[in-house]
Write an enzyme that holds these catalytic residues in place. Structure first.
Site, short mmCIF file in Angstrom:
data_model
loop_
_atom_site.label_atom_id
_atom_site.label_comp_id
_atom_site.label_asym_id
_atom_site.label_seq_id
_atom_site.Cartn_x
_atom_site.Cartn_y
_atom_site.Cartn_z
CG ASN A 227 31.88 32.86 60.79
OD1 ASN A 227 30.74 33.10 61.12
ND2 ASN A 227 32.23 31.73 60.18
CG ASP A 296 35.86 29.93 52.66
OD1 ASP A 296 34.89 29.19 52.41
OD2 ASP A 296 35.82 31.17 52.53
CE LYS A 306 46.48 27.10 77.15
NZ LYS A 306 46.97 27.66 78.37
CG PHE A 341 22.70 33.53 52.05
CD1 PHE A 341 21.82 32.46 52.07
CD2 PHE A 341 22.27 34.77 52.50
CE1 PHE A 341 20.52 32.62 52.52
CE2 PHE A 341 20.99 34.94 52.97
CZ PHE A 341 20.11 33.87 52.98
CE LYS A 359 30.36 28.69 46.24
NZ LYS A 359 30.39 28.81 47.71
N1 CTP Z 1 29.57 27.86 51.63
C1 CTP Z 1 29.58 26.50 51.91
N2 CTP Z 1 30.73 25.88 52.27
C2 CTP Z 1 31.89 26.56 52.34
C3 CTP Z 1 31.91 27.95 52.06
C4 CTP Z 1 30.74 28.57 51.69
O1 CTP Z 1 28.52 25.89 51.84
N3 CTP Z 1 33.00 25.92 52.71
C5 CTP Z 1 28.32 28.49 51.18
C6 CTP Z 1 27.76 29.52 52.14
O2 CTP Z 1 26.83 28.91 53.04
C7 CTP Z 1 27.05 30.47 51.20
C8 CTP Z 1 27.89 30.39 49.94
O3 CTP Z 1 28.61 29.17 50.01
O4 CTP Z 1 25.75 30.01 50.87
C9 CTP Z 1 28.84 31.52 49.73
O5 CTP Z 1 29.64 31.70 50.85
P1 CTP Z 1 30.63 32.92 50.92
O6 CTP Z 1 31.37 32.87 52.22
O7 CTP Z 1 29.94 34.19 50.53
O8 CTP Z 1 31.63 32.65 49.73
P2 CTP Z 1 32.70 31.56 49.42
O9 CTP Z 1 32.12 30.61 48.41
O10 CTP Z 1 33.27 30.96 50.65
O11 CTP Z 1 33.81 32.45 48.65
P3 CTP Z 1 34.70 33.67 49.21
O12 CTP Z 1 35.00 33.38 50.67
O13 CTP Z 1 35.90 33.63 48.34
O14 CTP Z 1 33.88 34.92 49.02
#
Ligand code: CTP
Length: 427
Positions: A227, A296, A306, A341, A359
């Site tokens: 990302n 995620d 490859k 965050f 969380k």
């Molecule tokens: N985070 C994490 N591990 C993951 C996903 C997220 O530690 N696998 C943490 C991020 O560092 C951030 C928080 O969770 O502090 C929220 O991340 P965000 O991407 O906003 O949300 P998600 O919990 O992944 O939910 P969604 O993608 O459904 O919004």
């Protein structure tokens, strides 16, 4: 400070009339010093300018004279200089000496104490805090001589604004480009505001663990899912926490922003590697801040070879990665604070509150990634801090990521004082 006007603003702005000496040296970016000057003025500072002879070949002293309303010193022996010992009066009547852009040459002079022109003499004669914004070709910036000189300046207490990476005037791509004027103004105001200069060490004794940057999930030896995170917000938190006396460890994924000095960095590229590193490091941490943009999902399997193309459609099977923040939060011991965050594109506060609750966090920093100047890879951010112990969210205006970091850490200090170790779980 807000930077809605892009160059500095209100809030914690210094009291009107703080005096800044702006040293301009001979880099192509010298013209950007005019924007820095304007930003400082907008924030209420009085700015006087000193230039090297080479800088005057790139931008005329008259420009700075017109903008600052003050005589611009290039040579204190010049007959038109109204002050015969300008390097002393100039240097000793300011609250900050800022050099932007700073060439490799002036940095070398500062590091070795050479004082053969007005800017370098001012440096030696100055007892105010000094802030240097380097700008030069990437090879010059990465040269061991420049690295040594920068380290010497840091050891001498000089604050450095790391140059940005990008395309240079000479066509090469890499670090060396002068940092954005609004970032330079923000860093100057940060010092004038007093936090760093006064040495507020309200996080002394804390061991803060921060995840930063993007994770990278490999598909095959050449492809991956990732990302746009640069790591800038996590690095700003690390820098701010270190300034305030904390011992800081960053677990860094893939980042493009410059890493802050003086902090321990553990590299962990994938979500699973970051999970392992965070779990290990959290055992000795007192505060965890999850600023990384963690994937995620990851490919169900990584192909060792490859993947070859064919005419058929290709379907990638993705599986969930661990939620690092939720896992760390579930493993916390009394006294450990956990801050997350929430990057959102709609219903920002509602979604962030849900994450805070689900969380079991002490605080969550929500940002609307659709807003200009906020979120991924921007220099600035506009965040709302929601804590488990307060009904009302704290909505902050657009500001530099370093300033936003300080505001987030203010909440950590407040939570520590009032409710150490308690969490949403305890509610
Ligand atoms: N985070 C994490 N591990 C993951 C996903 C997220 O530690 N696998 C943490 C991020 O560092 C951030 C928080 O969770 O502090 C929220 O991340 P965000 O991407 O906003 O949300 P998600 O919990 O992944 O939910 P969604 O993608 O459904 O919004």
């Amino acid at each position: 400070m807000t930077v809605n006007d892009n160059t500095g603003g209100t809030g914690d702005a210094p009291k009107a009339g703080e005096r800044v000496a702006l040293g301009v040296t001979g880099g192509i970016a010298a013209y950007k010093a005019a924007e820095v000057l304007r930003g400082l003025q907008r924030a209420g500072c009085r700015v006087r300018v000193a230039m090297t002879v080479h800088a005057t070949k790139l931008i005329a002293p008259l420009t700075f004279r017109a903008l600052s309303g003050e005589h611009v010193v290039v040579d204190d022996y010049a007959p038109d200089n109204p002050d015969p010992i300008a390097h002393i009066t100039f240097a000793q009547t300011v609250d900050l000496f800022l050099v932007a852009p700073a060439t490799a040459d002036i940095i070398a002079k500062f590091a070795t104490g050479v004082a053969d022109d007005f800017v370098s003499t001012t440096y030696l004669a100055c007892d105010a805090p000094v802030l240097v914004a380097p700008a030069m070709n990437t090879t010059m910036w990465e040269h061991p001589a420049t690295r040594r000189n920068i380290e010497t300046l840091r050891a001498d207490g000089v604050r450095i604004i790391e140059p940005d990476a990008g395309e240079m005037a000479c066509g090469t791509i890499g670090p060396g480009r002068l940092s954005a004027p609004e970032r330079i103004v923000a860093a100057a105001l940060e010092i004038l505001r007093g936090g760093a200069a006064r040495g507020v060490r309200d996080l002394a004794g804390e061991r803060i663990l921060i995840t930063a940057g993007a994770t990278r999930e490999e598909i095959d030896p050449v492809r991956f899912i990732s990302n746009r995170s640069s790591g800038r917000m996590g690095f700003a938190l690390a820098e701010a926490a270190r300034e305030r006396g904390a011992e800081v460890t960053i677990v860094a994924g893939v980042t493009s922003a410059p890493k802050p000095p003086g902090v321990r960095v553990v590299e962990a590229v994938s979500a699973e590697a970051m999970m392992r590193a965070a779990a290990t490091e959290f055992q000795s941490a007192t505060v965890f801040i999850g600023a990384a943009a963690v994937a995620d999902y990851r490919p169900a399997g990584r192909s060792a070879q490859k993947i070859k193309k064919s005419d058929a459609a290709l379907t990638l099977e993705l599986v969930r990665t661990p939620d690092i923040l939720a896992t760390v939060s579930a493993a916390r011991q009394p006294g450990q604070l956990v801050v997350g965050f929430a990057a959102e594109s709609e219903n920002v506060i509602e979604h962030a509150r849900r994450k805070l609750h689900d969380k079991h966090l002490d605080a969550i920093v929500a940002n609307d990634i659709t807003r200009d100047g906020a979120g991924f890879d921007a220099e600035t951010n506009a965040v709302t801090i929601i804590t488990a112990d307060r009904a009302e969210p704290v909505e902050l205006p657009l500001m530099s990521k370093l300033e936003a970091a300080h505001k987030i850490l203010d909440e950590v200090v407040r939570l520590r004082g009032g409710r150490a170790g308690k969490s949403a779980r305890a509610k």
